[in-house]
Scaffold this active site. Structure first.
Site, mmCIF file in Angstrom:
data_model
loop_
_atom_site.group_PDB
_atom_site.id
_atom_site.type_symbol
_atom_site.label_atom_id
_atom_site.label_comp_id
_atom_site.label_asym_id
_atom_site.label_seq_id
_atom_site.Cartn_x
_atom_site.Cartn_y
_atom_site.Cartn_z
ATOM 1 C CG HIS A 50 9.679 51.059 -46.240
ATOM 2 N ND1 HIS A 50 8.795 51.182 -47.294
ATOM 3 C CD2 HIS A 50 9.994 52.318 -45.867
ATOM 4 C CE1 HIS A 50 8.580 52.466 -47.540
ATOM 5 N NE2 HIS A 50 9.299 53.169 -46.696
ATOM 6 C CG HIS A 51 6.318 48.544 -48.855
ATOM 7 N ND1 HIS A 51 7.235 49.480 -49.286
ATOM 8 C CD2 HIS A 51 6.156 47.689 -49.902
ATOM 9 C CE1 HIS A 51 7.600 49.205 -50.527
ATOM 10 N NE2 HIS A 51 6.965 48.122 -50.924
ATOM 11 C CD GLN A 128 8.111 43.899 -53.709
ATOM 12 O OE1 GLN A 128 7.317 44.796 -53.413
ATOM 13 N NE2 GLN A 128 8.713 43.842 -54.894
ATOM 14 C CG HIS A 130 11.161 48.221 -49.213
ATOM 15 N ND1 HIS A 130 10.703 49.515 -49.316
ATOM 16 C CD2 HIS A 130 12.514 48.306 -49.253
ATOM 17 C CE1 HIS A 130 11.724 50.340 -49.412
ATOM 18 N NE2 HIS A 130 12.837 49.625 -49.366
ATOM 19 C CG HIS A 199 2.933 53.241 -50.375
ATOM 20 N ND1 HIS A 199 3.503 53.008 -49.148
ATOM 21 C CD2 HIS A 199 3.940 53.150 -51.282
ATOM 22 C CE1 HIS A 199 4.795 52.768 -49.304
ATOM 23 N NE2 HIS A 199 5.087 52.856 -50.597
ATOM 24 C CG HIS A 201 8.866 56.201 -50.257
ATOM 25 N ND1 HIS A 201 9.870 55.889 -51.143
ATOM 26 C CD2 HIS A 201 8.113 55.079 -50.157
ATOM 27 C CE1 HIS A 201 9.740 54.639 -51.546
ATOM 28 N NE2 HIS A 201 8.680 54.127 -50.970
ATOM 29 C CG MET A 275 7.061 54.236 -54.497
ATOM 30 S SD MET A 275 6.713 52.568 -53.882
ATOM 31 C CE MET A 275 8.065 51.664 -54.641
#
Length: 321
Positions: A50-51, A128, A130, A199, A201, A275
């Protein structure tokens, strides 16, 4: 320090995971010499990830090679991984790079780089990832989503940094909401923004960011830095106005959100949450980028630009493409 890659999730623990997952993995940077990152080449697709966020940390959030690092991390007994933040709480933490929606590679301007290792505050790089959907991993399949880093050991005169503007808050059902944030620069440095990234969703329609400079009469003058539909590739785009940010100027961002849902939507880590983020990448001359790395507000219903006493707000421009 050529790349930062994820090679695990593995089939065993993932069979017990919730539908979404954040995983982190660290790389220790050589402390005996500095490196200057000048480019980022993503190795991922939105069909899998997703990111991705690349953090610069003084200390990683865990000593494990992989850990669960979402904002709403589940306890280790339910995921099979230790739960912790990307960087150790109470130590240095900043975002170096962000990727989503099949964004392409990013090359920094000439003589600009992120200083890591050596005497810098960044001693670890933590990736990280996601995963919004993990069904494909339940049969034991693995993933190599990650970022190839392009770097030089030649000292660069211009050091890069990122300021992340974001909000908390909520979006009412069947409503348009403006999620807004602003912060005043209190450091005596000349900041040269050169790229931005938006950014959200699925509810985001427009994300815009500004430099706000007050004149002697206290009238705010708004200069657009960047504005995007956040559902287009979430890459770093060149700023639309080549300006500097000085002591006393403000940074401000707005996310215009539209909800057709029957319930409130909260800011949060899952794909069902929302977000509101505006990333501003910049460079400064000298020995260190800004001390301030984040600019967050409570968001609606408690915070709006008007409540922060901003004036001459470009309301229509900030919310339309």
């Amino acid at each position: 320090m050529g790349d930062v890659n994820k090679t695990d999730p593995q089939g065993g623990p993932l069979s017990r995971f919730e539908p979404e997952l954040y995983l982190c993995t660290p790389v220790k940077v050589d402390p005996t010499r500095p490196y200057y990152i000048v480019g980022f080449e993503p190795n991922a697709t939105m069909a899998t990830a997703h990111h991705m966020l690349l953090y610069g940390c003084s200390e990683p959030g865990s000593a494990k090679p992989v850990w669960n690092c979402g904002e709403m991390s589940a306890p280790s007994e339910s995921t099979g991984y230790e739960a912790s933040s990307p960087c150790k709480q109470g130590t240095g933490s900043e975002i170096v790079y962000a990727w989503a929606r099949d964004a392409p590679a990013l090359t920094l301007p000439e003589d600009v780089g992120f200083k890591v290792g050596g005497d810098s505050d960044i001693r670890y790089l933590v990736l990280q990832v996601h995963y919004a959907h993990i069904e494909k991993f339940k049969d034991g399949s693995t993933d190599d989503s990650g970022i190839f880093l392009h770097y030089t050991q030649r000292p660069l005169p211009r050091l890069a940094g990122v300021v992340l503007l974001g909000t908390g808050g909520r979006i009412a059902p069947h409503a348009e909401e403006h999620m807004e944030t602003s912060c005043e620069l209190r450091e005596h440095k000349t900041v040269h923004p050169f790229a931005y990234r938006a950014h959200t969703h699925s509810l985001g329609k427009v994300v815009s960011g500004y430099r706000v400079r007050a004149d002697r009469r206290g009238q705010d003058h708004w200069t657009l830095l960047g504005k995007r539909d956040p559902l287009t590739p979430q890459m770093f785009y060149p700023v639309v106005n080549n300006v500097t940010i000085e002591y006393g100027d403000k940074l401000a961002a707005r996310c215009t959100m539209e909800s057709t849902r029957d319930d409130y939507t909260m800011i949060g880590a899952t794909n069902k949450d929302e977000m509101c983020n505006f990333y501003l990448m910049y460079w400064v001359e000298g020995s260190s980028p800004l001390d301030v790395k984040y600019c967050f507000t409570e968001g609606p219903p408690r915070y709006h630009w008007e409540s922060a006493h901003l004036n001459h707000i470009p309301d229509e421009e900030a919310s339309s493409l």
